[in-house]
Design a protein around this motif. Structure first.
Motif, PDB file in Angstrom:
ATOM      1  N   ARG A 116      14.949 -33.125   9.255  1.00 49.91           N
ATOM      2  CA  ARG A 116      14.951 -34.552   9.579  1.00 49.91           C
ATOM      3  C   ARG A 116      15.423 -35.385   8.399  1.00 49.91           C
ATOM      4  NH1 ARG A 116      12.289 -39.271   9.333  1.00 49.91           N
ATOM      5  NH2 ARG A 116      10.744 -38.528   7.836  1.00 49.91           N
ATOM      6  N   ARG A 117      14.999 -34.989   7.199  1.00 53.76           N
ATOM      7  CA  ARG A 117      15.387 -35.716   5.991  1.00 53.76           C
ATOM      8  C   ARG A 117      16.746 -35.265   5.442  1.00 53.76           C
ATOM      9  NH1 ARG A 117      11.533 -38.392   2.824  1.00 53.76           N
ATOM     10  NH2 ARG A 117       9.525 -38.663   3.868  1.00 53.76           N
ATOM     11  N   ASP A 118      17.338 -34.251   6.053  1.00 55.12           N
ATOM     12  CA  ASP A 118      18.615 -33.691   5.595  1.00 55.12           C
ATOM     13  C   ASP A 118      18.528 -33.254   4.136  1.00 55.12           C
ATOM     14  OD1 ASP A 118      21.250 -32.814   5.883  1.00 55.12           O
ATOM     15  OD2 ASP A 118      22.083 -34.737   5.209  1.00 55.12           O
ATOM     16  N   VAL A 119      17.424 -32.577   3.789  1.00 53.04           N
ATOM     17  CA  VAL A 119      17.227 -32.072   2.433  1.00 53.04           C
ATOM     18  C   VAL A 119      17.874 -30.709   2.305  1.00 53.04           C
ATOM     19  CG1 VAL A 119      15.523 -31.344   0.727  1.00 53.04           C
ATOM     20  CG2 VAL A 119      15.098 -33.371   2.125  1.00 53.04           C
ATOM     21  N   LEU A 120      18.698 -30.549   1.324  1.00 52.36           N
ATOM     22  CA  LEU A 120      19.303 -29.260   1.020  1.00 52.36           C
ATOM     23  C   LEU A 120      18.243 -28.320   0.454  1.00 52.36           C
ATOM     24  CD1 LEU A 120      21.909 -27.556   0.763  1.00 52.36           C
ATOM     25  CD2 LEU A 120      22.258 -28.627  -1.478  1.00 52.36           C
ATOM     26  N   CYS A 121      18.212 -27.082   0.930  1.00 48.82           N
ATOM     27  CA  CYS A 121      17.205 -26.103   0.515  1.00 48.82           C
ATOM     28  C   CYS A 121      17.839 -24.989  -0.304  1.00 48.82           C
ATOM     29  CB  CYS A 121      16.509 -25.488   1.729  1.00 48.82           C
ATOM     30  SG  CYS A 121      15.753 -26.681   2.844  1.00 48.82           S
ATOM     31  N   PHE A 122      17.117 -24.531  -1.308  1.00 46.40           N
ATOM     32  CA  PHE A 122      17.527 -23.379  -2.112  1.00 46.40           C
ATOM     33  C   PHE A 122      16.402 -22.357  -2.049  1.00 46.40           C
ATOM     34  CE2 PHE A 122      17.967 -21.497  -6.576  1.00 46.40           C
ATOM     35  CZ  PHE A 122      18.988 -20.631  -6.210  1.00 46.40           C
ATOM     36  N   ILE A 123      16.681 -21.199  -1.460  1.00 44.04           N
ATOM     37  CA  ILE A 123      15.680 -20.137  -1.367  1.00 44.04           C
ATOM     38  C   ILE A 123      15.878 -19.161  -2.518  1.00 44.04           C
ATOM     39  CG2 ILE A 123      14.832 -18.187  -0.030  1.00 44.04           C
ATOM     40  CD1 ILE A 123      15.480 -19.681   2.500  1.00 44.04           C
ATOM     41  N   HIS A 124      14.849 -19.053  -3.351  1.00 40.40           N
ATOM     42  CA  HIS A 124      14.839 -18.131  -4.480  1.00 40.40           C
ATOM     43  C   HIS A 124      13.483 -17.425  -4.451  1.00 40.40           C
ATOM     44  CE1 HIS A 124      14.586 -16.531  -8.532  1.00 40.40           C
ATOM     45  NE2 HIS A 124      15.837 -16.902  -8.787  1.00 40.40           N
ATOM     46  N   PRO A 125      13.410 -16.157  -4.065  1.00 36.42           N
ATOM     47  CA  PRO A 125      12.114 -15.484  -3.931  1.00 36.42           C
ATOM     48  C   PRO A 125      11.297 -15.522  -5.225  1.00 36.42           C
ATOM     49  CG  PRO A 125      13.832 -14.174  -2.917  1.00 36.42           C
ATOM     50  CD  PRO A 125      14.525 -15.290  -3.653  1.00 36.42           C
ATOM     51  N   ASP A 126       9.977 -15.530  -5.053  1.00 34.98           N
ATOM     52  CA  ASP A 126       9.096 -15.497  -6.223  1.00 34.98           C
ATOM     53  C   ASP A 126       8.665 -14.080  -6.566  1.00 34.98           C
ATOM     54  OD1 ASP A 126       7.273 -14.989  -4.216  1.00 34.98           O
ATOM     55  OD2 ASP A 126       6.031 -16.751  -4.581  1.00 34.98           O
ATOM     56  N   GLY A 127       9.299 -13.091  -5.960  1.00 33.18           N
ATOM     57  CA  GLY A 127       9.082 -11.701  -6.346  1.00 33.18           C
ATOM     58  C   GLY A 127       8.146 -10.949  -5.416  1.00 33.18           C
ATOM     59  N   THR A 128       8.442  -9.694  -5.219  1.00 37.11           N
ATOM     60  CA  THR A 128       7.552  -8.863  -4.418  1.00 37.11           C
ATOM     61  C   THR A 128       6.280  -8.570  -5.201  1.00 37.11           C
ATOM     62  OG1 THR A 128       7.302  -6.715  -3.322  1.00 37.11           O
ATOM     63  CG2 THR A 128       8.814  -6.797  -5.190  1.00 37.11           C
ATOM     64  N   LYS A 129       5.154  -8.701  -4.546  1.00 38.38           N
ATOM     65  CA  LYS A 129       3.858  -8.526  -5.218  1.00 38.38           C
ATOM     66  C   LYS A 129       3.399  -7.069  -5.229  1.00 38.38           C
ATOM     67  CE  LYS A 129       3.994 -13.008  -5.299  1.00 38.38           C
ATOM     68  NZ  LYS A 129       5.063 -13.261  -4.315  1.00 38.38           N
ATOM     69  N   ASP A 130       4.102  -6.198  -4.531  1.00 36.10           N
ATOM     70  CA  ASP A 130       3.768  -4.772  -4.513  1.00 36.10           C
ATOM     71  C   ASP A 130       3.935  -4.207  -5.928  1.00 36.10           C
ATOM     72  OD1 ASP A 130       3.677  -1.997  -4.232  1.00 36.10           O
ATOM     73  OD2 ASP A 130       4.842  -1.972  -2.385  1.00 36.10           O
ATOM     74  N   PRO A 131       2.864  -3.676  -6.538  1.00 30.44           N
ATOM     75  CA  PRO A 131       2.970  -3.192  -7.925  1.00 30.44           C
ATOM     76  C   PRO A 131       3.964  -2.047  -8.088  1.00 30.44           C
ATOM     77  CG  PRO A 131       0.861  -2.571  -6.952  1.00 30.44           C
ATOM     78  CD  PRO A 131       1.496  -3.537  -6.009  1.00 30.44           C
ATOM     79  N   TRP A 132       4.314  -1.348  -7.023  1.00 30.39           N
ATOM     80  CA  TRP A 132       5.300  -0.259  -7.120  1.00 30.39           C
ATOM     81  C   TRP A 132       6.596  -0.743  -7.755  1.00 30.39           C
ATOM     82  CZ3 TRP A 132      10.179   0.775  -5.024  1.00 30.39           C
ATOM     83  CH2 TRP A 132      10.599   2.106  -5.103  1.00 30.39           C
ATOM     84  N   TYR A 133       6.971  -2.009  -7.479  1.00 32.49           N
ATOM     85  CA  TYR A 133       8.243  -2.542  -7.957  1.00 32.49           C
ATOM     86  C   TYR A 133       8.223  -2.899  -9.437  1.00 32.49           C
ATOM     87  CZ  TYR A 133       9.913  -2.890  -3.142  1.00 32.49           C
ATOM     88  OH  TYR A 133      10.321  -2.600  -1.866  1.00 32.49           O
ATOM     89  N   GLN A 134       7.046  -2.848 -10.070  1.00 33.25           N
ATOM     90  CA  GLN A 134       6.976  -3.166 -11.493  1.00 33.25           C
ATOM     91  C   GLN A 134       7.599  -2.066 -12.348  1.00 33.25           C
ATOM     92  OE1 GLN A 134       5.873  -5.798 -13.509  1.00 33.25           O
ATOM     93  NE2 GLN A 134       5.983  -6.974 -11.608  1.00 33.25           N
ATOM     94  N   ALA A 135       7.612  -0.829 -11.851  1.00 35.59           N
ATOM     95  CA  ALA A 135       8.230   0.270 -12.599  1.00 35.59           C
ATOM     96  C   ALA A 135       9.733   0.030 -12.721  1.00 35.59           C
ATOM     97  CB  ALA A 135       7.964   1.602 -11.902  1.00 35.59           C
ATOM     98  N   TYR A 136      10.256   0.275 -13.910  1.00 33.73           N
ATOM     99  CA  TYR A 136      11.701   0.225 -14.170  1.00 33.73           C
ATOM    100  C   TYR A 136      12.322  -1.154 -13.882  1.00 33.73           C
ATOM    101  CZ  TYR A 136      10.605   5.165 -13.590  1.00 33.73           C
ATOM    102  OH  TYR A 136      10.006   6.394 -13.668  1.00 33.73           O
ATOM    103  N   GLY A 137      11.508  -2.192 -13.863  1.00 31.49           N
ATOM    104  CA  GLY A 137      12.045  -3.521 -13.567  1.00 31.49           C
ATOM    105  C   GLY A 137      12.565  -3.664 -12.150  1.00 31.49           C
TER     106      GLY A 137
END
Length: 320
Positions: free
Chosen positions: A161-182
């Motif tokens: 409604r406000r015609d606001v442009l959106c930028f989607i940038h994830p805040d990261g997967t919280k699954d600790p498996w992904y912490q290995a090796y960056g």
């Protein structure tokens, strides 16, 4: 803007120092507090100082940054709604200050406390009407819900409604498996982009809100390169079409994408899938590459196409 910029980096990060210090221990880049300060801290610190950022822009030959908080560093997903709202308001105030100090160099993006839709809608109104920030900086979702899910429909309706442009940038997967090796960075962000875009497509968001304008970070991750599997399910799994009237691949052009993909061949494939007119330059400052240098190496782009990606498409989206 008194004159049209010649280059716009749509994917550049900044932060308020107090918010930065408060949030870093809770987010994926620090391993949820296991690595404080986070890896590459000296470069990351450059997002705290507008003067340093402008100096880097001058060195690279970039006229303008669209500044957004880096959700993987300063995301507020972990906080209760009241605290998240306070942190977000402080961050948005700082964005407005940067823009006021360097109006020719910065366009400000604002965060929202997605824990509570009433608070999010209130801050959306303040950020656009009072602070005059132009872009909504959104993570992939909150909790178990991605942006296409029902709890976010009032927000998406108001953004349209406000015609606001959106930028989607994830805040990261919280699954600790992904912490290995960056892997939270190397593959996790791309997976989160697949999930949020799929959520938006399959929940029929573009059927309900056809004018919604969304730029997705990192070239949309893996999804633009895997659409044949989704399209196959039009006939194999027809219930997947419950909320949509077109093949999933036909919704790719409802999104825009930044060029932060690090590989010219990947960028060429993205151009083939969505078209040059859906791309904006993005370098993921201060941790990514030089986006102008990267695009100069994309020899499959004509001079006119390169100019559209470097400045023209973003200028139109931002209303210059």
């Amino acid at each position: 803007m008194s004159s049209r910029p010649k280059s716009i980096d749509f994917h550049a990060h900044f932060s308020d120092p107090v918010v930065f210090a408060k949030t870093v221990p809770h987010n994926v880049m620090s391993g949820f507090g296991a690595k404080v300060p986070p890896p590459d801290a000296p470069r990351i610190a450059r997002q705290l100082d507008p003067q340093l950022q402008v100096a880097d822009m001058d060195e690279r030959g970039i006229d303008m940054h669209v500044i957004s908080s880096s959700q993987v560093i300063v995301g507020t997903w972990w906080a209760q709604a009241k605290e998240a709202d306070e942190l977000v308001r402080r961050q948005n105030d700082r964005a407005a200050e940067w823009v006021a100090r360097y109006p020719q160099r910065f366009v400000g993006a604002f965060d929202l406390p997605l824990q509570n839709m009433d608070l999010a809608l209130r801050e959306l109104e303040r950020a656009t009407d009072q602070l005059e920030l132009k872009v909504a900086n959104l993570p992939a979702g909150w909790g178990k819900d991605y942006l296409g899910d029902a709890r976010f429909h009032p927000l998406l309706a108001e953004l349209e409604r406000r015609d606001v442009l959106c930028f989607i940038h994830p805040d990261g997967t919280k699954d600790p498996w992904y912490q290995a090796y960056g892997m939270w960075n190397s593959i996790g962000q791309s997976i989160e982009e697949v999930k949020v875009m799929t959520s938006i497509i399959y929940n029929g968001i573009f059927e309900i809100h056809p004018a919604l304008r969304i730029v997705v970070a990192h070239g949309g991750g893996f999804l633009p390169h895997n659409m044949a599997r989704l399209d196959r399910n039009v006939t194999n799994l027809p219930h997947s079409m419950a909320n949509i009237s077109r093949k999933p691949s036909e919704y790719l052009r409802n999104f825009y994408y930044d060029t932060c993909v690090y590989d010219a061949d990947v960028l060429a494939a993205l151009v083939k899938s969505v078209g040059v007119d859906r791309l904006v330059m993005g370098g993921d400052y201060p941790v990514g590459n030089d986006p102008l240098e990267f695009l100069r190496g994309a020899d499959f782009l004509s001079a006119k196409e390169r100019e559209a990606v470097v400045v023209g498409n973003a200028a139109v989206l931002l209303g210059f």
